[in-house]
Design a protein around this motif. Structure first.
Motif, mmCIF file in Angstrom:
data_model
loop_
_atom_site.group_PDB
_atom_site.id
_atom_site.type_symbol
_atom_site.label_atom_id
_atom_site.label_comp_id
_atom_site.label_asym_id
_atom_site.label_seq_id
_atom_site.Cartn_x
_atom_site.Cartn_y
_atom_site.Cartn_z
ATOM 1 N N GLN A 146 7.129 12.950 18.449
ATOM 2 C CA GLN A 146 5.947 12.138 18.179
ATOM 3 C C GLN A 146 5.613 12.263 16.707
ATOM 4 O O GLN A 146 5.505 13.362 16.173
ATOM 5 C CB GLN A 146 4.752 12.575 19.027
ATOM 6 C CG GLN A 146 3.533 11.696 18.782
ATOM 7 C CD GLN A 146 2.469 11.887 19.828
ATOM 8 O OE1 GLN A 146 2.770 12.015 21.008
ATOM 9 N NE2 GLN A 146 1.221 11.879 19.400
ATOM 10 N N ASN A 148 2.766 11.306 14.132
ATOM 11 C CA ASN A 148 1.390 10.845 13.952
ATOM 12 C C ASN A 148 1.217 10.298 12.540
ATOM 13 O O ASN A 148 1.480 10.997 11.562
ATOM 14 C CB ASN A 148 0.403 11.987 14.189
ATOM 15 C CG ASN A 148 0.443 12.475 15.610
ATOM 16 O OD1 ASN A 148 0.581 11.683 16.536
ATOM 17 N ND2 ASN A 148 0.353 13.769 15.797
ATOM 18 N N SER A 157 -4.879 8.604 14.214
ATOM 19 C CA SER A 157 -5.082 8.109 15.574
ATOM 20 C C SER A 157 -3.981 7.144 16.016
ATOM 21 O O SER A 157 -3.993 6.671 17.138
ATOM 22 C CB SER A 157 -6.443 7.409 15.669
ATOM 23 O OG SER A 157 -6.484 6.299 14.797
ATOM 24 N N CYS A 159 0.354 6.504 16.230
ATOM 25 C CA CYS A 159 1.559 7.325 16.224
ATOM 26 C C CYS A 159 2.761 6.522 16.707
ATOM 27 O O CYS A 159 2.634 5.421 17.244
ATOM 28 C CB CYS A 159 1.363 8.566 17.086
ATOM 29 S SG CYS A 159 0.836 8.238 18.786
ATOM 30 N N ASP A 172 0.539 10.508 28.889
ATOM 31 C CA ASP A 172 0.373 11.255 27.643
ATOM 32 C C ASP A 172 -0.276 10.396 26.559
ATOM 33 O O ASP A 172 -0.684 10.913 25.522
ATOM 34 C CB ASP A 172 1.723 11.768 27.128
ATOM 35 C CG ASP A 172 2.316 12.830 28.040
ATOM 36 O OD1 ASP A 172 1.549 13.444 28.821
ATOM 37 O OD2 ASP A 172 3.534 13.044 27.975
ATOM 38 N N HIS A 173 -0.356 9.099 26.791
ATOM 39 C CA HIS A 173 -0.909 8.172 25.800
ATOM 40 C C HIS A 173 -1.874 7.216 26.490
ATOM 41 O O HIS A 173 -1.644 6.021 26.565
ATOM 42 C CB HIS A 173 0.223 7.392 25.121
ATOM 43 C CG HIS A 173 1.256 8.275 24.516
ATOM 44 N ND1 HIS A 173 1.049 8.944 23.342
ATOM 45 C CD2 HIS A 173 2.490 8.631 24.941
ATOM 46 C CE1 HIS A 173 2.118 9.664 23.052
ATOM 47 N NE2 HIS A 173 2.999 9.503 24.015
ATOM 48 N N TYR A 175 -4.602 5.935 25.684
ATOM 49 C CA TYR A 175 -5.312 4.922 24.899
ATOM 50 C C TYR A 175 -4.404 3.797 24.433
ATOM 51 O O TYR A 175 -4.861 2.869 23.801
ATOM 52 C CB TYR A 175 -6.017 5.566 23.701
ATOM 53 C CG TYR A 175 -7.087 6.516 24.143
ATOM 54 C CD1 TYR A 175 -8.297 6.041 24.623
ATOM 55 C CD2 TYR A 175 -6.883 7.880 24.119
ATOM 56 C CE1 TYR A 175 -9.281 6.902 25.069
ATOM 57 C CE2 TYR A 175 -7.858 8.752 24.546
ATOM 58 C CZ TYR A 175 -9.060 8.254 25.019
ATOM 59 O OH TYR A 175 -10.032 9.119 25.459
ATOM 60 N N CYS A 187 2.047 4.281 19.737
ATOM 61 C CA CYS A 187 0.995 4.855 20.569
ATOM 62 C C CYS A 187 -0.311 4.920 19.791
ATOM 63 O O CYS A 187 -0.337 4.869 18.566
ATOM 64 C CB CYS A 187 1.383 6.227 21.089
ATOM 65 S SG CYS A 187 1.995 7.377 19.859
ATOM 66 N N ARG A 188 -1.376 5.006 20.555
ATOM 67 C CA ARG A 188 -2.716 5.082 19.973
ATOM 68 C C ARG A 188 -3.463 6.198 20.669
ATOM 69 O O ARG A 188 -3.483 6.283 21.891
ATOM 70 C CB ARG A 188 -3.422 3.748 20.166
ATOM 71 C CG ARG A 188 -4.866 3.775 19.748
ATOM 72 C CD ARG A 188 -5.528 2.429 19.860
ATOM 73 N NE ARG A 188 -5.464 1.924 21.217
ATOM 74 C CZ ARG A 188 -5.728 0.660 21.545
ATOM 75 N NH1 ARG A 188 -6.063 -0.196 20.624
ATOM 76 N NH2 ARG A 188 -5.669 0.272 22.790
ATOM 77 N N ASP A 189 -4.083 7.044 19.886
ATOM 78 C CA ASP A 189 -4.945 8.083 20.412
ATOM 79 C C ASP A 189 -6.389 7.621 20.276
ATOM 80 O O ASP A 189 -6.676 6.614 19.639
ATOM 81 C CB ASP A 189 -4.740 9.402 19.656
ATOM 82 C CG ASP A 189 -3.350 9.991 19.941
ATOM 83 O OD1 ASP A 189 -2.834 9.765 21.044
ATOM 84 O OD2 ASP A 189 -2.816 10.676 19.059
ATOM 85 N N TRP A 190 -7.298 8.393 20.786
ATOM 86 C CA TRP A 190 -8.702 8.049 20.712
ATOM 87 C C TRP A 190 -9.143 8.043 19.252
ATOM 88 O O TRP A 190 -8.833 8.960 18.500
ATOM 89 C CB TRP A 190 -9.527 9.044 21.500
ATOM 90 C CG TRP A 190 -10.975 8.690 21.538
ATOM 91 C CD1 TRP A 190 -11.543 7.754 22.330
ATOM 92 C CD2 TRP A 190 -12.013 9.247 20.758
ATOM 93 N NE1 TRP A 190 -12.887 7.694 22.091
ATOM 94 C CE2 TRP A 190 -13.213 8.604 21.129
ATOM 95 C CE3 TRP A 190 -12.073 10.221 19.785
ATOM 96 C CZ2 TRP A 190 -14.438 8.905 20.567
ATOM 97 C CZ3 TRP A 190 -13.297 10.529 19.211
ATOM 98 C CH2 TRP A 190 -14.452 9.862 19.608
#
Length: 193
Positions: A146, A148, A157, A159, A172-173, A175, A187-190
């Motif tokens: 991963q 980021n 936020s 990745c 795992d993702h 969001y 991918c997107r995190d909070w």
């Protein structure tokens, strides 16, 4: 300064800077929410100012407006429409990712080959500054690197995940997970929005 003339170099500089920031912030797998704030507090006032100037020029100098003078008003709407079109067609992300993909793949390979035993740290891989880590430690999860994205001044936020043997686990993702190409996923995190 004549009000009948288009805004000067300061305005054009502000439009150009806003365009570059908008294109940069939309060049990740999921555009940053801060782009909406930029649109509201920067793009809207710039466009309103330009429209007011154009309206005043049309009202006060309509007799002296020539085609040549009207063409001087075109750069701003062309930039605004161009930026909107590129963002709408995902062009800024496609270009930045294409220019960075091979470099990011080498970095991701080194992370998976290390198996999480070493901290790969942060580095520039192509046009992205990323902090990588091994994410295949859970039971049943394929080995995954991963990466980021750390676009200053924004938080990390967004990745990329590189999963050569399968796909990352959606849980795992939570969001956002988006397939890009081959073993690449965005991918997107909070991010607070």
């Amino acid at each position: 300064m004549m009000i009948e003339s288009p805004p000067g170099w300061r305005f054009f500089t502000a439009v150009t800077i806003a365009a570059f920031i908008s294109l940069w912030w939309s060049s990740v797998p999921f555009p940053y929410a801060e782009g909406g704030v930029l649109g509201l507090f920067v793009w809207v006032p710039l466009v309103v100012y330009w429209l007011i100037r154009l309206s005043v020029a049309m009202v006060t100098g309509w007799r002296t407006l020539s085609m040549r003078r009207l063409l001087r008003w075109l750069p701003t709407p062309l930039i605004v429409l161009g930026v909107w079109g590129v963002i709408h067609l995902d062009g800024s992300f496609s270009a930045r990712f294409a220019l960075s993909q091979s470099s990011m793949e080498q970095y991701a390979r080194s992370i998976i080959d290390g198996g999480g035993r070493t901290d790969p740290g942060c580095r520039w891989t192509g046009l992205y500054h990323v902090c990588g880590h091994y994410a295949g430690e859970e039971e049943g999860a394929p080995p995954t690197a991963q990466l980021n994205v750390t676009d200053w001044p924004l938080g990390a936020s967004r990745c990329f995940t590189w999963t050569p043997n399968g796909q990352p686990r959606p849980e795992d993702h939570e969001y956002g997970l988006r397939h890009l190409t081959g073993p690449w996923w965005g991918c997107r995190d909070w991010d607070g929005w």
